[in-house]
Design a protein around this motif. Structure first.
Motif, PDB file in Angstrom:
ATOM      1  N   ILE A  91      27.872  35.830  42.345  1.00 23.36           N
ATOM      2  CA  ILE A  91      29.220  35.830  41.765  1.00 23.36           C
ATOM      3  C   ILE A  91      29.722  37.262  41.798  1.00 23.36           C
ATOM      4  O   ILE A  91      29.338  38.074  40.968  1.00 23.36           O
ATOM      5  CB  ILE A  91      29.217  35.303  40.315  1.00 23.36           C
ATOM      6  N   PRO A  92      30.535  37.564  42.805  1.00 26.27           N
ATOM      7  CA  PRO A  92      30.978  38.955  42.909  1.00 26.27           C
ATOM      8  C   PRO A  92      31.890  39.325  41.755  1.00 26.27           C
ATOM      9  O   PRO A  92      32.593  38.485  41.208  1.00 26.27           O
ATOM     10  CB  PRO A  92      31.737  38.976  44.235  1.00 26.27           C
ATOM     11  N   ASP A  93      31.826  40.588  41.409  1.00 23.55           N
ATOM     12  CA  ASP A  93      32.720  41.096  40.383  1.00 23.55           C
ATOM     13  C   ASP A  93      34.121  41.216  40.988  1.00 23.55           C
ATOM     14  O   ASP A  93      34.280  41.253  42.201  1.00 23.55           O
ATOM     15  CB  ASP A  93      32.237  42.475  39.930  1.00 23.55           C
ATOM     16  N   TRP A  94      35.101  41.217  40.157  1.00 23.11           N
ATOM     17  CA  TRP A  94      36.458  41.497  40.627  1.00 23.11           C
ATOM     18  C   TRP A  94      37.246  42.179  39.522  1.00 23.11           C
ATOM     19  O   TRP A  94      37.237  41.746  38.370  1.00 23.11           O
ATOM     20  CB  TRP A  94      37.198  40.226  41.053  1.00 23.11           C
TER      21      TRP A  94
END
Lengths: 192, 422
Positions: A177-180
């Protein structure tokens, strides 16, 4: 514009403090808890919001034959609709692959990290033209059938409100779950 | 379980038939209204719409025949009446706005475009909020509006060697002025709770397509849009309400928006799970579009009649913000020259570029390269291959991980014909 490394964090803190403020416009109607329950078909990966009910692969097989096979194929592949059961020998689907792409590499039962993803989608989107018509027990049964046919669970396992989220899916750890954050570049080498 | 209360989401029982009928009718209407090319190649005026009708609602000239086409020739609508992915004719567009009637279409699994009565339509926001609220369309117009120009682009917008035209290589992106209420305004009205971290948005179509975005994005610049290019959003684009998630991939821009649930984790819905990847870098590439550009003239399938001066032009955009610079190479990437930005520059929007270009009649390769305000530079195929540690030619034959924002080369042959040169 240059951002200080701390700035995003400061902005987040500032927003966090103001998000819960009192209403500014006082527009909109408060739905009743019953209305919200009736509308809310969103199932959490941890099983939150799953309704009571239970089902097995055997029960699911009968429902599949009756309501799903005509589009997805008698054996879960080769039909007009996306592949649901990974075949032992590759079957050419009559539909080209479009996003989200459901080919042998992304059969839901094998690719979805949580069994709830399958339950949620069958419940909200199937069968075609009769969406939302399945009872919870039927959705549990169909989910069990697809998981069994893809070798994820045993044929006799009973899936229910509490057991469905516990199913150890083959791709449980297969996602990041990539950060954004606002103003964040993509993780790609930049420069000429 | 599904909406029993919201008559707006109901379909007539025979809507497959109805939609086929509609398709047939529309097909016939299109044939009647479009220019008719006869066997001798003469273009004759179509059967005229009455002057009264023309005054009430104007049509484009019958000499203008630019059309959308389905991706990979897949029928759309198909035999079930479902709409799939349909490509915008970028080669025919000028400026930065895509006419709403030519905006690309992408639907979650193929959808039958729902027929929603705006008077009946409601948006519910609930979940981890202090005050769950339901809004009618009239309610939403009592909040301050914003009008912002943003592109929307489908993750499936991949340029493949077999694609011939820019419509085929890049037609799953379009740009509109979107009008609506900032989602942050509505979320503040509802009072987002401290532990909340994601929101799940849901449409009204038969499959009730749902997607998850981080709360940080929801609070940043997302628009609950009811307007597109000066009029209500068109049905194929989400009438009466669409979530616009600027710079993010198309699938997050939920059409026919009916519900937003505020939650405390990634929900990984069907729409989300098609994008998941174990590789953090790949996963990140599926959220926000990188800097991208393409030359629309000269582009694949076009033909330069003779050597001489032309206006080379194209579109550039980035999910990271505003386009800061577009460079063009006319010699296969050996040298690059800054193109002019021609028109307004909006963040996360198509941006028109152009330059004078003199074709000497020789074979050459044209390409453009975009740099955005974050300093991100559009990569070549070889750069992407190096990043993912695959052979340099890998992306000629394989799909790219995440979204495809690679540089598009066009080869101009000695006879003036233009070809896809990836």
């Amino acid at each position: 514009m240059r951002f200080s490394p701390l700035l995003p964090a400061l902005i987040l803190c500032a927003c966090g403090a103001t998000w819960a403020q009192s209403p500014t416009y006082g527009v909109g109607r408060t739905p009743t808890p019953e209305e919200m329950r009736a509308e809310d078909i969103t199932i959490s990966p941890d099983g939150k919001n799953l309704p009571p009910g239970k089902g097995t692969a055997k029960e699911g097989a009968a429902i599949y034959a009756q309501k799903c096979a005509m589009c997805h194929g008698a054996n879960g592949s080769g039909g007009l609709a996306p592949m649901l059961i990974k075949p032992e020998t590759p079957v050419k689907s009559s539909t080209p692959c479009l996003e989200p792409c459901i080919g042998p590499g992304s059969v839901m039962a094998l690719h979805a990290p949580y069994a709830t993803v399958i339950w949620d989608y069958i419940n909200r989107g199937m069968p075609f033209r009769q969406e939302g018509s399945l009872k919870p027990a039927e959705v549990y049964s169909l989910t069990a059938f697809l998981l069994y046919k893809n070798g994820v669970i045993q044929e006799e396992e009973v899936l229910a409100q509490t057991t469905l989220p516990q199913v150890k899916m083959p791709n449980r750890d297969g996602y990041a779950i990539p950060d954004w954050k606002p103003g964040m570049p993509r993780p790609f080498p930049n420069g000429h | 379980m599904n909406s029993k209360r919201n008559p707006a989401s109901k379909k007539p029982a025979d809507s497959t038939k109805a939609s086929r009928r509609r398709f047939l009718t529309t097909g016939a209407a299109a044939a009647a209204l479009g220019a008719v090319r006869t066997a001798t190649g003469q273009t004759s005026p179509p059967e005229a719409k009455s002057l009264t009708d023309q005054v009430a609602y104007g049509d484009r000239s019958h000499y203008v025949t630019s059309l959308r086409v389905p991706v990979d020739g897949r029928p759309s609508p198909d035999e079930f009446g479902m709409t799939f992915h349909v490509l915008a004719p970028l080669q025919d567009l000028v400026g930065i706005i895509t006419p709403s009637s030519l905006h690309f279409i992408g639907t979650h699994r193929g959808s039958i475009v729902p027929d929603i009565d705006p008077q009946q339509h409601r948006l519910m926001i609930h979940g981890m909020v202090d005050r769950p609220l339901e809004f009618s369309m009239d309610d939403l117009k009592r909040f301050p509006s914003v009008s912002r120009v943003h592109f929307i682009e489908c993750l499936g917008n991949h340029s493949k060697p077999e694609d011939k035209t820019v419509q085929e290589t890049h037609g799953l992106t379009s740009c509109s002025e979107w009008t609506g209420v900032l989602l942050s305004v509505l979320l503040k009205e509802c009072g987002v709770q401290n532990r909340a971290s994601w929101v799940v948005s849901e449409g009204s179509e038969e499959v009730k397509g749902a997607g998850s975005i981080r709360l940080a994005k929801a609070m940043d610049d997302c628009i609950v849009a009811y307007g597109q290019n000066g009029e209500p959003i068109r049905p194929q684009q989400g009438f009466p309400l669409r979530l616009v998630v600027p710079g993010f991939e198309g699938i997050y821009n939920t059409k026919w928006l009916r519900r937003i649930k505020v939650v405390d984790r990634y929900y990984m819905t069907y729409n989300d799970y098609g994008h998941i990847s174990k590789d953090e870098e790949v996963a990140a590439l599926t959220f926000q579009w990188g800097p991208k550009s393409v030359i629309t003239f000269p582009s694949g399938g076009q033909k330069l009649p003779a050597p001489g001066i032309y206006q080379l032009t194209g579109l550039a955009w980035s999910g990271g913000g505003a386009v800061r610079r577009v460079e063009v190479s006319t010699n296969g990437g050996h040298t690059w020259k800054d193109a002019e930005i021609r028109g307004a520059v909006h963040p996360k929007a198509h941006t028109r570029f152009g330059m004078d270009w003199k074709w000497d009649g020789g074979e050459c390769v044209l390409q453009s390269r975009c740099t955005d305000e974050l300093g991100q530079v559009q990569p070549s195929r070889a750069q992407l291959a190096a990043f993912f540690k695959v052979p340099p030619d890998h992306y000629k034959t394989h799909g790219v991980q995440g979204s495809d924002n690679m540089i598009q080369p066009w080869r101009v042959a000695g006879d003036g014909s233009v070809h896809n040169a990836i």
